[in-house]
Design a protein around this motif. Structure first.
Motif, PDB file in Angstrom:
ATOM      1  N   ALA A  28      -1.400  43.334 -47.300  1.00  0.00           N
ATOM      2  CA  ALA A  28      -0.453  42.273 -46.933  1.00  0.00           C
ATOM      3  C   ALA A  28       0.980  42.806 -46.993  1.00  0.00           C
ATOM      4  O   ALA A  28       1.803  42.514 -46.114  1.00  0.00           O
ATOM      5  CB  ALA A  28      -0.616  41.061 -47.849  1.00  0.00           C
ATOM      6  N   GLU A  29       1.261  43.598 -48.006  1.00  0.00           N
ATOM      7  CA  GLU A  29       2.592  44.177 -48.143  1.00  0.00           C
ATOM      8  C   GLU A  29       2.863  45.200 -47.034  1.00  0.00           C
ATOM      9  O   GLU A  29       3.975  45.275 -46.501  1.00  0.00           O
ATOM     10  CB  GLU A  29       2.760  44.821 -49.523  1.00  0.00           C
ATOM     11  N   ALA A  30       1.836  45.978 -46.684  1.00  0.00           N
ATOM     12  CA  ALA A  30       1.985  46.933 -45.585  1.00  0.00           C
ATOM     13  C   ALA A  30       2.276  46.192 -44.285  1.00  0.00           C
ATOM     14  O   ALA A  30       3.174  46.579 -43.523  1.00  0.00           O
ATOM     15  CB  ALA A  30       0.720  47.780 -45.444  1.00  0.00           C
ATOM     16  N   ASP A  31       1.549  45.115 -44.048  1.00  0.00           N
ATOM     17  CA  ASP A  31       1.782  44.297 -42.855  1.00  0.00           C
ATOM     18  C   ASP A  31       3.208  43.749 -42.821  1.00  0.00           C
ATOM     19  O   ASP A  31       3.844  43.722 -41.768  1.00  0.00           O
ATOM     20  CB  ASP A  31       0.789  43.134 -42.813  1.00  0.00           C
ATOM     21  N   ARG A  32       3.678  43.304 -43.956  1.00  0.00           N
ATOM     22  CA  ARG A  32       5.042  42.749 -44.027  1.00  0.00           C
ATOM     23  C   ARG A  32       6.056  43.824 -43.631  1.00  0.00           C
ATOM     24  O   ARG A  32       6.990  43.554 -42.872  1.00  0.00           O
ATOM     25  CB  ARG A  32       5.334  42.223 -45.432  1.00  0.00           C
ATOM     26  N   GLU A  33       5.881  45.045 -44.123  1.00  0.00           N
ATOM     27  CA  GLU A  33       6.790  46.140 -43.754  1.00  0.00           C
ATOM     28  C   GLU A  33       6.701  46.444 -42.256  1.00  0.00           C
ATOM     29  O   GLU A  33       7.716  46.715 -41.616  1.00  0.00           O
ATOM     30  CB  GLU A  33       6.492  47.401 -44.568  1.00  0.00           C
ATOM     31  N   LEU A  34       5.506  46.370 -41.701  1.00  0.00           N
ATOM     32  CA  LEU A  34       5.336  46.645 -40.270  1.00  0.00           C
ATOM     33  C   LEU A  34       6.029  45.596 -39.400  1.00  0.00           C
ATOM     34  O   LEU A  34       6.525  45.915 -38.316  1.00  0.00           O
ATOM     35  CB  LEU A  34       3.849  46.725 -39.920  1.00  0.00           C
ATOM     36  N   ARG A  35       6.076  44.371 -39.880  1.00  0.00           N
ATOM     37  CA  ARG A  35       6.754  43.312 -39.111  1.00  0.00           C
ATOM     38  C   ARG A  35       8.258  43.569 -38.999  1.00  0.00           C
ATOM     39  O   ARG A  35       8.911  43.005 -38.124  1.00  0.00           O
ATOM     40  CB  ARG A  35       6.473  41.944 -39.719  1.00  0.00           C
ATOM     41  N   ALA A  36       8.814  44.437 -39.823  1.00  0.00           N
ATOM     42  CA  ALA A  36      10.240  44.770 -39.743  1.00  0.00           C
ATOM     43  C   ALA A  36      10.525  45.819 -38.663  1.00  0.00           C
ATOM     44  O   ALA A  36      11.679  46.053 -38.321  1.00  0.00           O
ATOM     45  CB  ALA A  36      10.743  45.264 -41.101  1.00  0.00           C
ATOM     46  N   LEU A  37       9.481  46.441 -38.131  1.00  0.00           N
ATOM     47  CA  LEU A  37       9.676  47.457 -37.093  1.00  0.00           C
ATOM     48  C   LEU A  37      10.015  46.786 -35.764  1.00  0.00           C
ATOM     49  O   LEU A  37       9.472  45.727 -35.434  1.00  0.00           O
ATOM     50  CB  LEU A  37       8.416  48.310 -36.926  1.00  0.00           C
ATOM     51  N   PRO A  38      10.871  47.410 -34.972  1.00  0.00           N
ATOM     52  CA  PRO A  38      11.210  46.848 -33.658  1.00  0.00           C
ATOM     53  C   PRO A  38      10.003  46.864 -32.713  1.00  0.00           C
ATOM     54  O   PRO A  38       9.112  47.708 -32.844  1.00  0.00           O
ATOM     55  CB  PRO A  38      12.306  47.773 -33.123  1.00  0.00           C
ATOM     56  N   ASP A  39      10.003  45.961 -31.772  1.00  0.00           N
ATOM     57  CA  ASP A  39       8.931  45.901 -30.777  1.00  0.00           C
ATOM     58  C   ASP A  39       9.294  46.724 -29.541  1.00  0.00           C
ATOM     59  O   ASP A  39       9.118  46.277 -28.403  1.00  0.00           O
ATOM     60  CB  ASP A  39       8.636  44.446 -30.392  1.00  0.00           C
TER      61      ASP A  39
END
Length: 173
Positions: A28-39
């Protein structure tokens, strides 16, 4: 839990953090960090690839299939996404849907031993041993490692005896 990390940093930092969380199985924490990456490229590809790995670890086949399919459509030149989409599709939908995905992938990646090996596995599971053996022979002709893999793969139990009668495994110690 927040939708994104509380502090937006450089994409490289968020990707590194996601990797650390992944290693610790804190998905869940890894996913949260990934959501900060630009699309945008190159980040969108890295984000989605990581999301596929997370969904696979969680055995979240439906969401893995959705993301793997997106990657397959965005990057059809990369055979890994065809394999990932097929893998998740088998588990989220049906083995019958997989054949179409992999045959389409084989049209683009004609020399792929891995796609042929996967087609063999699914043919065997679907009760088509002759087709399975044909795909296996072609996979092994391209990459020898698939011979031993075929003798150990649970999807190929039904053809194991036939493979051994062809001499497969006889030169393995």
């Amino acid at each position: 839990m927040l939708d994104k990390p509380p502090h937006i940093l450089s994409p490289t930092i968020h990707l590194q953090r996601a990797g650390g969380y992944f290693e610790l199985e804190m998905f869940a924490e890894a996913d949260r960090e990934l959501r900060a990456l630009p699309d945008t490229d190159p980040w969108v590809k890295k984000k989605k690839a990581f999301q596929v790995a997370i969904r696979q670890q969680l055995e979240d086949w439906v969401n893995m299939q959705i993301i793997a399919n997106e990657l397959r459509l965005l990057y059809p030149e990369e055979e890994d996404w065809w394999i990932a989409d097929a893998y998740a599709t088998r588990r989220s939908k049906s083995v019958e849907n997989v054949r179409t995905i992999l045959l389409d992938g084989l049209a683009l990646h004609y020399e792929s031993a891995t796609i042929r090996y996967n087609l063999a596995c699914y043919a065997c599971v679907m009760g088509h041993p002759g087709e399975c053996i044909d795909f296996l022979k072609e996979a092994v002709r391209r990459e020898q490692k698939f011979e031993q893999m075929a003798l150990e793969d649970e999807d190929l139990v039904e053809v194991r005896e036939a493979l051994q009668s062809l001499g497969w495994g006889s030169n393995m110690a």
